[in-house]
Design an enzyme around this catalytic site. Structure first.
Site, PDB file in Angstrom:
ATOM      1  N   LYS A  59       1.537 -21.418 -14.390  1.00 51.31           N
ATOM      2  CA  LYS A  59       0.303 -21.311 -13.624  1.00 51.31           C
ATOM      3  C   LYS A  59      -0.853 -21.707 -14.527  1.00 51.31           C
ATOM      4  CE  LYS A  59       1.785 -19.439  -9.681  1.00 51.31           C
ATOM      5  NZ  LYS A  59       1.533 -20.021  -8.345  1.00 51.31           N
TER       6      LYS A  59
ATOM      7  N   ASP B 102       1.123 -25.405 -11.954  1.00 54.71           N
ATOM      8  CA  ASP B 102       0.607 -25.060 -10.626  1.00 54.71           C
ATOM      9  C   ASP B 102      -0.803 -24.511 -10.769  1.00 54.71           C
ATOM     10  OD1 ASP B 102       0.138 -24.337  -8.029  1.00 54.71           O
ATOM     11  OD2 ASP B 102       1.726 -22.832  -7.915  1.00 54.71           O
TER      12      ASP B 102
ATOM     13  N   ASN C  43      -2.889 -23.866  -8.087  1.00 62.70           N
ATOM     14  CA  ASN C  43      -3.327 -23.108  -6.904  1.00 62.70           C
ATOM     15  C   ASN C  43      -4.723 -23.521  -6.420  1.00 62.70           C
ATOM     16  OD1 ASN C  43      -1.348 -20.781  -8.338  1.00 62.70           O
ATOM     17  ND2 ASN C  43      -1.131 -21.047  -6.131  1.00 62.70           N
TER      18      ASN C  43
ATOM     19  N   LYS D 286       7.375 -23.564   1.527  1.00 64.88           N
ATOM     20  CA  LYS D 286       7.563 -22.115   1.609  1.00 64.88           C
ATOM     21  C   LYS D 286       7.775 -21.773   3.065  1.00 64.88           C
ATOM     22  CE  LYS D 286       4.900 -20.983  -2.475  1.00 64.88           C
ATOM     23  NZ  LYS D 286       3.575 -20.737  -3.033  1.00 64.88           N
TER      24      LYS D 286
HETATM   25 MG    MG Z   1       2.046 -23.093  -5.693  1.00 60.41          MG
END
Ligand code: MG
Length: 366
Positions: free
Chosen positions: A160, A185, A187, A260
Site C-alpha cells: 500500500k 496500491d 487507493n 472484488k
Molecule cells: Mg486496491
C-alpha cells in the site's frame, strides 16, 4: 461464457452484526481498520438447509460510499424483505450488501444440490496464489512485514502506498527481494501530476502494476497516465461493474482489473465482468476486503476461475483474525491457498463463535 448460478429464495433470513479484532490494524490511503465488523447473513429454507453470506463493507464510507451501518439497515429494511418475497427491492447502489445476500442465497441453493461454489463457477482445480498485502508504514516497518510474509511462504506482494510513502518503500523492498513479484496500491490517493511522477520514479523497479493511482471515477486521468508513462495500471475502485470497465477499456485507462465480487455487486456480477475481460484479452485478479471466513471461502472460489486467476489479494485467515467464525484458511508452503471443496462455499460458522462475536441480531420478516 459462464453458466448461471442457482439462487434460492429463502424462507427465513437472520442478520448478525459481528465484530472481531484484526490481528494487526490495516493502514491504507483510505484509512485504518483495527476491528473487522461484518454483517453475516443466514438464509434458511423450509427444508432446514442453510446458506451463509457476509457483507464486507468497511466500518466507514472511506473506501467506497458503502459502510457497515448503511449495509445493516439496507439489508434489514429493504434487501432482506425483498429476497423473502422473491421481488426486486429496487435499491440503487449498496453492492456489498446485495452481494452478501446473493452469497447466502447461492450458498443455500448449492448446499441443497450438494454442489460446490467452485464447480458452479467453473473454477479450476488448482490452489490460488496469494499476493500478500502490506499496509502503509515506515521503510523499516514495511521491510519487517514483508520479511514475515516471505518467511510464511508468500512469493507475491502488494505494498500500500500514498504520496510521501511510496518510492523509498518500493525501492527498499525491491532491493531486498530482487526476485519477488511486487505490485503497489495507492487507493486513489494521487493527482495526475503526482501519479506521473510516481510512475517515472518506479520505472526501474519492475513492478507488476500500480493499482488505482488516481481516484476511481477518473478514467480520463488513468488513460492520460498510461499515455505518458510505461507503468501498468490496475483498476480497483474504478472497476464498479461491466459498464464502467467497458468504458475504461474504450478509453485505454487500464491494463488489468482487480475484481472484488463484493464491490461489483456479487458473484454473478463478478462473472459478467470476468466474461468481458476474457472477451477483451485483459487480465483479472481477485482483491480482498479483509474478509472473514465465509466471504474468504467464496472469493477464493472466484479467484480460481480462469480469467480471474492472477495472484489474488487474499491472505491466510491467521493474518487477519485469531478466532474466525469458520475454520481457518491457511497458506501452503508454496504461498497458495486451497479452494474449499464445498458443498456451497464450504465452511460454516461455528455457532458458539458466531454468538460470541455477535453484537446485534435481527430476524427479517417478509
Ligand atoms: Mg486496491
Amino acid at each position: 461464457m459462464t453458466s448461471s448460478l442457482p439462487v434460492a429464495t429463502p424462507d427465513r433470513l437472520e442478520l448478525r452484526r459481528v465484530r472481531l479484532p484484526l490481528v494487526v490494524p490495516r493502514r491504507a490511503a483510505h484509512g485504518v481498520e483495527a476491528v473487522r465488523e461484518v454483517v453475516v447473513v443466514r438464509a434458511s429454507g423450509a427444508d432446514g438447509v442453510v446458506g451463509w453470506g457476509e457483507c464486507d463493507a468497511l466500518s466507514l464510507p472511506t473506501y467506497t460510499s458503502e459502510w457497515q451501518a448503511g449495509a445493516w439497515r439496507v439489508l434489514a429494511e429493504l434487501l432482506g424483505p425483498a429476497a423473502l418475497a422473491g421481488t426486486d427491492a429496487g435499491v440503487v447502489g449498496h453492492p456489498m450488501a446485495a452481494a452478501a445476500l446473493e452469497m447466502a442465497c447461492v450458498d443455500l441453493a448449492l448446499r441443497r444440490d450438494g454442489r460446490s461454489l467452485a464447480e458452479a463457477l467453473g473454477a479450476g482445480d488448482g490452489p490460488v496464489t496469494s499476493r500478500a498485502v502490506v499496509g502503509i508504514g515506515s521503510v523499516d516497518e514495511v521491510l519487517a512485514a514483508v520479511d514475515a510474509r516471505i518467511t510464511a511462504g508468500h512469493r507475491a506482494l502488494k505494498l500500500k502506498i500514498q504520496p510521501g510513502h511510496d518510492v523509498a518503500v518500493l525501492a527498499a523492498v525491491r532491493s531486498a527481494w530482487p526476485g519477488a513479484s511486487v505490485a503497489a496500491d495507492a487507493n486513489g490517493s494521487y493527482d495526475l501530476d503526482g501519479a506521473v511522477a510516481l510512475a517515472r520514479a518506479v520505472d526501474g523497479l519492475d513492478l507488476e502494476y500500480v493499482e488505482q493511482p488516481l481516484a476511481g471515477p477518473d478514467l480520463l486521468g488513468a488513460a492520460e497516465l498510461r499515455r505518458r508513462t510505461g507503468v501498468r495500471i490496475a483498476l480497483d475502485e474504478g472497476a464498479t461493474g461491466v459498464d464502467q470497465v467497458a468504458s475504461a477499456l474504450a478509453l485505454g485507462a487500464l491494463d488489468l482489473v482487480n475484481v472484488k465480487p463484493a464491490r461489483v455487486g456479487g458473484l454473478a456480477a463478478a462473472m459478467r465482468l470476468r466474461d468481458l475481460l476474457v472477451d477483451r484479452g485483459v487480465g483479472g485478479f481477485c482483491g480482498g476486503m479483509y474478509e472473514l471466513g465465509i466471504a474468504r471461502a467464496a472469493v477464493l472460489a472466484v479467484a480460481a476461475v480462469p480469467g480471474l486467476d492472477g495472484p489474488a489479494d487474499l491472505g491466510p485467515t491467521s493474518g487477519y483474525v485469531t478466532d474466525d467464525l469458520t475454520p481457518g484458511l491457511e497458506l501452503a508452503a508454496d504461498g497458495t491457498l486451497a479452494v474449499p471443496p464445498g458443498p456451497g462455499i464450504g465452511p460454516e460458522p461455528d455457532p458458539g463463535r458466531l454468538d460470541a462475536a455477535t453484537v446485534e441480531h435481527v430476524v427479517v420478516e417478509p
